[in-house]
Design an enzyme around this catalytic site. Structure first.
Site, mmCIF file in Angstrom:
data_model
loop_
_atom_site.group_PDB
_atom_site.id
_atom_site.type_symbol
_atom_site.label_atom_id
_atom_site.label_comp_id
_atom_site.label_asym_id
_atom_site.label_seq_id
_atom_site.Cartn_x
_atom_site.Cartn_y
_atom_site.Cartn_z
ATOM 1 N N CYS A 1 -2.949 -6.290 10.100
ATOM 2 C CA CYS A 1 -2.238 -8.580 9.397
ATOM 3 C C CYS A 1 -1.496 -8.962 9.581
ATOM 4 O O CYS A 1 -1.301 -9.984 9.623
ATOM 5 C CB CYS A 1 -3.754 -7.889 7.999
ATOM 6 S SG CYS A 1 -5.221 -7.705 7.732
ATOM 7 N N GLU B 1 -1.446 -15.110 2.065
ATOM 8 C CA GLU B 1 0.056 -15.111 1.762
ATOM 9 C C GLU B 1 0.842 -15.963 1.894
ATOM 10 O O GLU B 1 0.296 -17.294 3.252
ATOM 11 C CB GLU B 1 -0.202 -13.971 3.177
ATOM 12 C CG GLU B 1 -0.892 -12.668 3.352
ATOM 13 C CD GLU B 1 -0.286 -11.956 1.744
ATOM 14 O OE1 GLU B 1 0.255 -12.042 1.886
ATOM 15 O OE2 GLU B 1 -1.621 -10.903 1.690
ATOM 16 N N HIS C 1 -5.863 -12.420 2.083
ATOM 17 C CA HIS C 1 -5.955 -10.845 2.051
ATOM 18 C C HIS C 1 -7.873 -11.275 1.237
ATOM 19 O O HIS C 1 -7.164 -11.338 -0.057
ATOM 20 C CB HIS C 1 -5.011 -9.576 1.592
ATOM 21 C CG HIS C 1 -4.933 -9.566 2.973
ATOM 22 N ND1 HIS C 1 -3.695 -9.579 3.185
ATOM 23 C CD2 HIS C 1 -5.062 -8.674 3.447
ATOM 24 C CE1 HIS C 1 -2.817 -9.220 4.063
ATOM 25 N NE2 HIS C 1 -4.009 -8.575 4.438
HETATM 26 N N1 PCA Z 1 -6.622 -5.474 7.264
HETATM 27 C C1 PCA Z 1 -5.064 -4.352 7.526
HETATM 28 C C2 PCA Z 1 -5.998 -4.881 8.660
HETATM 29 C C3 PCA Z 1 -7.474 -5.758 8.845
HETATM 30 C C4 PCA Z 1 -7.537 -5.791 7.635
HETATM 31 O O1 PCA Z 1 -8.446 -5.947 7.415
HETATM 32 C C5 PCA Z 1 -4.160 -4.534 7.300
HETATM 33 O O2 PCA Z 1 -3.654 -5.595 5.814
HETATM 34 O O3 PCA Z 1 -2.650 -4.845 7.619
#
Ligand code: PCA
Length: 197
Positions: free
Chosen positions: A135, A72, A159
């Site tokens: 997140c 990200e 992610h």
């Molecule tokens: N993914 C979610 C919240 C917790 C996670 O592992 C997200 O992308 O916001």
């Protein structure tokens, strides 16, 4: 990493960290599992940052449907949840910090990390949106905390896709093996040694 959410029984973002050794190259590794809950996740992590004062802080989350490790670039100042978090909170169009800046950029060397992952044959991309769920919220809160307290910890969010076990009934959905995600995390950590030079 995060706890499972949205009817999943596993979250690869934390599951993959369990296999890490205590030491990778020059880095001592401390892992933690955060609840998939809007404010609590940030409160818990910020209190850990105060205790540990880490040089680097890597946050990992599951992004089901993505087809690569997504590094990200940015966290934006908005909560807009399409599903409830693990405590039933579902904020809509709410700023995370009302007088905070619109966004914070990751302070990790995101392009260097990507280069290392790609060189190891791991599908990787730079992502320009961490979403508007827990997140993104965590990434924003942490970067804001570090910024306003002038703490030099380098931090960012990554992610990871679903793992195979999660997609048995999700026909056509992309998944990676848990081993490959752990391998990716290890490569990411090793790549930071170059950043220290
Ligand atoms: N993914 C979610 C919240 C917790 C996670 O592992 C997200 O992308 O916001």
């Amino acid at each position: 990493g995060f706890s499972p959410f949205d009817q999943e029984v596993i979250n690869p973002s934390y599951e993959s960290l369990k296999f890490l050794p205590n030491q990778i190259g020059q880095f001592s590794i401390i892992i933690c599992e955060l609840p998939t809950i809007f404010n609590d996740s940030a409160k818990q992590l910020i209190s850990l940052i105060k205790d540990i004062e880490p040089d680097y802080l890597l946050m990992f989350g599951q992004a089901g449907g993505r087809t690569s490790i997504s590094i990200e670039r940015v966290a934006i100042n908005i909560d807009d949840a399409s599903i409830p978090d693990n405590r039933g909170n579902q904020p809509k169009d709410q700023p995370i910090i009302s007088d905070g800046p619109s966004a914070y950029f990751s302070t990790l060397p995101i392009k260097k990390i990507k280069e290392h992952l790609v060189n190891h044959g791991i599908p990787t991309s730079i992502s320009n949106s961490a979403g508007t769920f827990v997140c993104n919220h965590l990434m924003y809160q942490v970067l804001h905390f570090l910024e306003i307290n002038n703490i030099k910890t380098k931090s960012g969010f990554i992610h990871v896709p679903y793992i195979h076990e999660q997609t048995k009934e999700k026909i056509g959905m992309y998944s990676m093996s848990l081993e490959d995600i752990t391998k990716a995390v290890t490569i990411i950590i090793k790549s930071l040694e170059e950043d220290l030079l």
